[in-house]
Write a protein that holds these residues in place. Structure first.
Motif, short mmCIF file in Angstrom:
data_model
loop_
_atom_site.label_atom_id
_atom_site.label_comp_id
_atom_site.label_asym_id
_atom_site.label_seq_id
_atom_site.Cartn_x
_atom_site.Cartn_y
_atom_site.Cartn_z
N GLY A 1 62.33 -122.77 -33.49
CA GLY A 1 63.61 -122.95 -34.43
C GLY A 1 63.08 -122.98 -35.96
O GLY A 1 63.71 -122.02 -36.85
N SER A 2 62.20 -123.83 -36.05
CA SER A 2 61.66 -124.35 -37.37
C SER A 2 60.73 -123.32 -38.20
O SER A 2 60.56 -122.99 -39.29
N GLY A 3 59.95 -122.49 -37.41
CA GLY A 3 59.05 -121.40 -37.57
C GLY A 3 59.89 -120.57 -38.64
O GLY A 3 59.21 -120.32 -39.82
N PRO A 4 60.80 -119.76 -38.18
CA PRO A 4 61.20 -118.96 -39.03
C PRO A 4 61.76 -119.35 -40.55
O PRO A 4 61.58 -118.89 -41.62
N ALA B 1 55.08 -116.66 -36.72
CA ALA B 1 54.46 -115.43 -36.46
C ALA B 1 55.38 -114.54 -36.01
O ALA B 1 55.38 -113.23 -36.45
N TRP B 2 56.15 -114.86 -34.98
CA TRP B 2 57.04 -114.03 -34.33
C TRP B 2 58.08 -113.53 -35.28
O TRP B 2 58.82 -112.35 -35.14
N ALA B 3 58.48 -114.14 -36.21
CA ALA B 3 59.53 -113.76 -37.44
C ALA B 3 59.13 -112.74 -38.07
O ALA B 3 59.85 -112.12 -38.63
N VAL B 4 57.73 -112.82 -38.50
CA VAL B 4 57.11 -111.86 -39.68
C VAL B 4 56.49 -110.45 -38.86
O VAL B 4 56.06 -109.82 -39.83
N GLY C 1 70.65 -104.82 -46.09
CA GLY C 1 70.18 -105.02 -47.43
C GLY C 1 69.71 -106.34 -47.83
O GLY C 1 69.48 -106.57 -49.07
N LEU C 2 69.41 -107.21 -47.02
CA LEU C 2 68.84 -108.57 -47.21
C LEU C 2 67.34 -108.55 -47.52
O LEU C 2 66.56 -107.63 -47.36
N THR C 3 66.97 -109.46 -48.47
CA THR C 3 65.72 -109.63 -48.71
C THR C 3 64.85 -109.93 -47.57
O THR C 3 65.68 -110.79 -46.54
N GLU C 4 63.65 -109.81 -47.52
CA GLU C 4 62.99 -110.24 -46.26
C GLU C 4 62.91 -112.03 -46.02
O GLU C 4 63.16 -112.29 -45.02
N ALA C 5 62.83 -112.46 -47.19
CA ALA C 5 63.02 -113.95 -46.98
C ALA C 5 64.36 -114.45 -46.49
O ALA C 5 64.57 -115.55 -45.50
N VAL C 6 65.27 -113.94 -47.05
CA VAL C 6 66.66 -114.06 -46.37
C VAL C 6 66.87 -113.78 -44.86
O VAL C 6 67.50 -114.44 -44.30
N ALA C 7 66.24 -112.68 -44.45
CA ALA C 7 66.50 -112.22 -43.20
C ALA C 7 65.63 -112.89 -42.16
O ALA C 7 66.01 -113.38 -41.17
N VAL C 8 64.48 -113.54 -42.85
CA VAL C 8 63.64 -114.53 -41.68
C VAL C 8 64.42 -115.84 -41.79
O VAL C 8 64.56 -116.46 -40.60
N ASN C 9 65.05 -116.24 -42.83
CA ASN C 9 66.03 -117.65 -42.97
C ASN C 9 67.09 -117.56 -41.95
O ASN C 9 67.40 -118.37 -41.33
N PHE D 1 66.17 -113.31 -29.03
CA PHE D 1 65.01 -114.11 -29.79
C PHE D 1 63.85 -113.15 -29.13
O PHE D 1 62.96 -112.98 -30.00
N ILE D 2 63.92 -112.64 -28.05
CA ILE D 2 62.88 -112.02 -27.67
C ILE D 2 62.62 -110.76 -28.38
O ILE D 2 61.55 -110.25 -28.25
N ILE D 3 63.43 -109.99 -28.98
CA ILE D 3 63.49 -109.13 -29.72
C ILE D 3 63.45 -109.50 -31.44
O ILE D 3 63.88 -108.63 -32.26
N GLN D 4 63.22 -110.68 -31.65
CA GLN D 4 63.61 -111.18 -33.10
C GLN D 4 62.76 -110.53 -34.21
O GLN D 4 63.37 -110.18 -35.26
N PRO D 5 61.58 -110.09 -33.85
CA PRO D 5 60.88 -109.16 -34.80
C PRO D 5 61.57 -108.03 -35.42
O PRO D 5 61.88 -107.67 -36.72
N GLY D 6 62.11 -107.14 -34.35
CA GLY D 6 62.97 -105.90 -34.75
C GLY D 6 64.05 -106.33 -35.27
O GLY D 6 64.79 -105.58 -36.31
#
Length: 403
Positions: A352-355, A236-239, A57-65, A42-47
């Motif tokens: 958990g729900s943010g991403p 914010a942390w996810a994106v 090769g995931l889309t950004e939406a799928v990666a965040v999900n 979690f602490i390196i979740q943006p990366g």
């Protein structure tokens, strides 16, 4: 800072043979290490989100999900531990959590294979949430809780800083599989800390001179404020990494900015410790939340490198500065001492729900919608917290608490 819980009382009988000094350095360091193991990803979740895009090769939406699925596991485990965890042997629970997290990490080695990969990350999240819950509670019950929380935050944020900075290079050289294998191995290695844990603790009501009993409706409003704040943080942390690369910045430049933000986050966490009791908690909450919203506002559009650095550093430092003040004030709204466990549950639900929410706001054209929702939730969270804060202030001015 959140008020420390009472010192643990170990069960009697055969389980008490291995007495643990919860305020001794071996036990404290064991709890701090366990807490860091619980947030390895979690602490390196943006990366990690960026890595799902570039390496799987995931889309950004799928990666965040996908990141949200793991955090959903964390949230569910933390909620369960808040409701039922006190009744279990801590060593057994932590052992189960570590093994579950390792199973999820080793199950992720194939990477990107649909439902099985989602399931593995969810399982890892269940284990991580269990570890986080116990380690956070353990640190909180020590006599010098403020010092130990600062040590806890300093270690995990330092790991996060170097983890985010080095992650692109590591993944380019070794790949995601090596990272998941390393996380799984560290979780199993952390089983060595089990003898340092107490078996359990019995929580009793604390004498909190600032506590005033608010009506249940206002307690719900306060918890709603905590939830809204942490949903904003989760979005914010996810994106953040995606916002930087979407603005045309190089991956390593974004990683460097996040590295700096984590270093400053250590300062934010330590500032909350040293300033507790020296500044007005309500003013700190207002500044931390609203300035955090302003930091995200700097990232709307296509920020240049300088603006991106200022935005992410402000966001991360303020997050770690204001959260202890929020949790501490929420605990003042209830004289039973039970609000902390509920607030931590709301925190995990929000993160958990943010991403998952952010994933629905990404349409391939930019991140403005996610950023604006994040800013709005910051403002909503402050508005919700302001109502019980004002009632609490009125009750305190009316009559001092006796006893």
């Amino acid at each position: 800072m959140p008020k420390p819980l009472p010192t643990p009382s170990l069960p009697t009988g055969s389980g008490s043979r291995a007495q643990v000094d919860v305020n001794g350095w071996p036990a404290i360091l064991g709890a701090v290490l366990l807490g860091t193991i619980g947030v390895l990803l979690f602490i390196i979740q943006p990366g990690i989100v960026q890595a799902y895009v570039t390496h799987l090769g995931l889309t950004e939406a799928v990666a965040v999900n996908l990141a949200g699925i793991e955090m959903l596991g964390v949230a569910l485990a933390t909620i369960f531990m808040a409701i039922r965890g006190v009744g279990f042997d801590w060593r057994h629970v932590v052992a189960a959590g570590l093994i579950t997290a390792a199973a999820g990490d080793f199950g992720s080695l194939g990477g990107g294979h649909g439902v099985s990969f989602y399931g593995a990350r969810f399982i890892a999240g269940l284990g991580e949430g269990t570890i986080i819950s116990i380690s956070f509670t353990f640190v909180g019950v020590t006599v010098r809780a403020e010092r130990n929380v600062a040590l806890y935050l300093s270690l995990l944020l330092t790991y996060g800083a170097f983890g985010l900075w080095y992650l692109p290079l590591f993944l380019s050289a070794f790949g995601l599989g090596a990272m998941f294998a390393g996380f799984g191995g560290l979780s199993l290695l952390a089983l060595l800390t089990l003898p340092l844990l107490p078996r359990a603790y019995s929580a009793e009501a604390m004498a909190n001179p600032e506590a005033r009993q608010l009506p249940r409706s206002l307690l719900v409003v306060a918890l709603g404020g905590v939830l809204a704040y942490n949903i904003a943080q989760g979005i914010a942390w996810a994106v953040l990494f995606l916002v930087g690369t979407g603005a045309g910045l190089a991956e390593q430049s974004v990683a460097d900015a996040l590295f700096l933000s984590q270093i400053l986050a250590v300062g934010g966490a330590l500032a909350s410790v040293f300033l507790a009791g020296r500044i007005h908690r309500n003013a700190a909450i207002a500044f931390g939340i609203l300035a955090g919203a302003g930091s995200i506002a700097l990232l709307v559009g296509r920020p240049g490198m300088a603006l991106f650095v200022v935005g992410v550093c402000g966001f991360n430092a303020l997050w770690n500065f204001v959260l202890p003040f929020i949790l501490g004030r929420v605990c003042d709204f209830d004289e039973s001492g039970q609000m902390m466990s509920y607030a931590i549950a709301m925190q995990m639900i929000g993160l958990g729900s943010g991403p998952l929410i952010a994933a629905q706001l990404l349409d391939g054209t930019g991140y403005r919608a996610a950023e604006l929702v994040c800013i709005a939730l910051f403002i909503v969270s402050y508005g919700l917290l302001l109502l019980p804060i004002r009632r609490h202030a009125a009750l305190r001015s009316r009559a001092p608490r006796l006893g």
